[in-house]
Design a protein around this motif. Sequence first.
Motif, short mmCIF file in Angstrom:
data_model
loop_
_atom_site.label_atom_id
_atom_site.label_comp_id
_atom_site.label_asym_id
_atom_site.label_seq_id
_atom_site.Cartn_x
_atom_site.Cartn_y
_atom_site.Cartn_z
N GLU A 125 3.10 -5.65 5.35
CA GLU A 125 2.99 -6.32 4.06
C GLU A 125 1.79 -5.80 3.28
O GLU A 125 1.86 -5.63 2.05
CB GLU A 125 2.87 -7.84 4.24
N THR A 126 0.69 -5.53 3.97
CA THR A 126 -0.50 -4.99 3.31
C THR A 126 -0.22 -3.62 2.71
O THR A 126 -0.65 -3.32 1.59
CB THR A 126 -1.67 -4.90 4.31
N LYS A 128 2.83 -2.47 1.89
CA LYS A 128 3.86 -2.62 0.85
C LYS A 128 3.28 -3.01 -0.50
O LYS A 128 3.70 -2.48 -1.54
CB LYS A 128 4.88 -3.68 1.27
N LYS A 129 2.32 -3.92 -0.50
CA LYS A 129 1.83 -4.45 -1.77
C LYS A 129 0.69 -3.63 -2.38
O LYS A 129 0.26 -3.90 -3.50
CB LYS A 129 1.39 -5.90 -1.60
N ALA A 130 0.21 -2.62 -1.66
CA ALA A 130 -0.91 -1.83 -2.16
C ALA A 130 -0.49 -0.95 -3.34
O ALA A 130 0.54 -0.28 -3.29
CB ALA A 130 -1.48 -0.96 -1.05
N ARG A 131 -1.31 -0.94 -4.37
CA ARG A 131 -1.05 -0.08 -5.52
C ARG A 131 -1.35 1.37 -5.16
O ARG A 131 -0.55 2.27 -5.41
CB ARG A 131 -1.93 -0.52 -6.69
N THR A 155 7.17 6.04 0.18
CA THR A 155 7.31 4.72 -0.43
C THR A 155 6.29 4.46 -1.54
O THR A 155 6.43 3.50 -2.29
CB THR A 155 7.14 3.61 0.62
N ASN A 156 5.27 5.31 -1.63
CA ASN A 156 4.22 5.12 -2.62
C ASN A 156 3.71 6.49 -3.07
O ASN A 156 3.18 7.24 -2.25
CB ASN A 156 3.08 4.29 -2.02
N LYS A 181 -6.57 -4.41 -5.40
CA LYS A 181 -5.13 -4.17 -5.43
C LYS A 181 -4.74 -2.96 -4.57
O LYS A 181 -3.55 -2.70 -4.38
CB LYS A 181 -4.65 -3.97 -6.86
N ASP A 182 -5.73 -2.24 -4.10
CA ASP A 182 -5.50 -1.01 -3.35
C ASP A 182 -5.69 -1.26 -1.85
O ASP A 182 -5.89 -2.39 -1.42
CB ASP A 182 -6.44 0.08 -3.86
N HIS A 260 11.18 -1.15 2.61
CA HIS A 260 11.10 -0.69 1.21
C HIS A 260 12.49 -0.70 0.58
O HIS A 260 13.44 -0.15 1.15
CB HIS A 260 10.50 0.71 1.15
#
Length: 281
Positions: A125-126, A128-131, A155-156, A181-182, A260
């Motif tokens: 989760e950490t 996944k949500k990271a910018r 995925t990013n 946010k990172d 994802h």
Amino acid sequence: MISARIKERYPTLSRSQKVFADFVLSDPVKMARVSIHAAVAEAGVSSATANRFVRSVGYRNYAAFRADLIQNLAVAYEPVDRLKQDMSQQMSADGIIGNMLREDVTNITETIASVEPKTWLAAVETIKKARRIFVVGFDNGAALAQILANGLLRTNPDVHSIVGGSGGFTGVRHIATMNEKDLVIAIAFPRYIKDTVKLASLARSRSIPVLAITDSHRSPLAATGTVNVFVVAHRQFGTVSNATILAVIEALLGAVLHAHPTTIRDAKIFAELSLPWIENP
């Protein structure tokens, strides 16, 4: 570490204490082996200066300082001592290979048993949500960090790592542009590289989440982790099992990809674009 304590308090030392500090930092092995009288004679300072120095860096007396120095060196040389012991045993090549492969199987099994499901979920989760994501690792950890960063690019698009000849200062440049946010992912195992721990600590001081991949709660990296993944990575011939760490990294990547929403679409696009660079047998 003693060296870190000395460097932190170095600006507050007197001139003669700095002379002794420089002597300690230049050859800590010798310092651990000789008495205070031999040490001050070679450094060219007085016993009073040496005693004032050890109190300035946080020790009640010279004996406590030397005992801590010996303990630190024992930890640093532990892999060497273990290797000497292992090398003294008569073993065939196939026996060594078999033992090391079984050791990795045991490491992975113990890691599966010891890491709670909520920790894996928190790690995924950490990520996944990271910018933006910055993966930190040095020495062998640099190769592991690069593999993790390459996988996360699926995925990013904003994932970076320490590459080539870049070092800790490059890491500071990345962290200076990041916020809550990172995400910083730090990889460190015995022997722990100071730059990795320092960069992870810097990230936490700036309220940037840190995913620490390390060996135990005793690791200096553990104190920096928002989420800690502890990997059992024992190695008979060597300091740590990189194979086990890599297995955990690839498993973590698999979980992130599975979670994802556009993994299949992205994989299809990549497959189409990569065709000109693939040589078929």
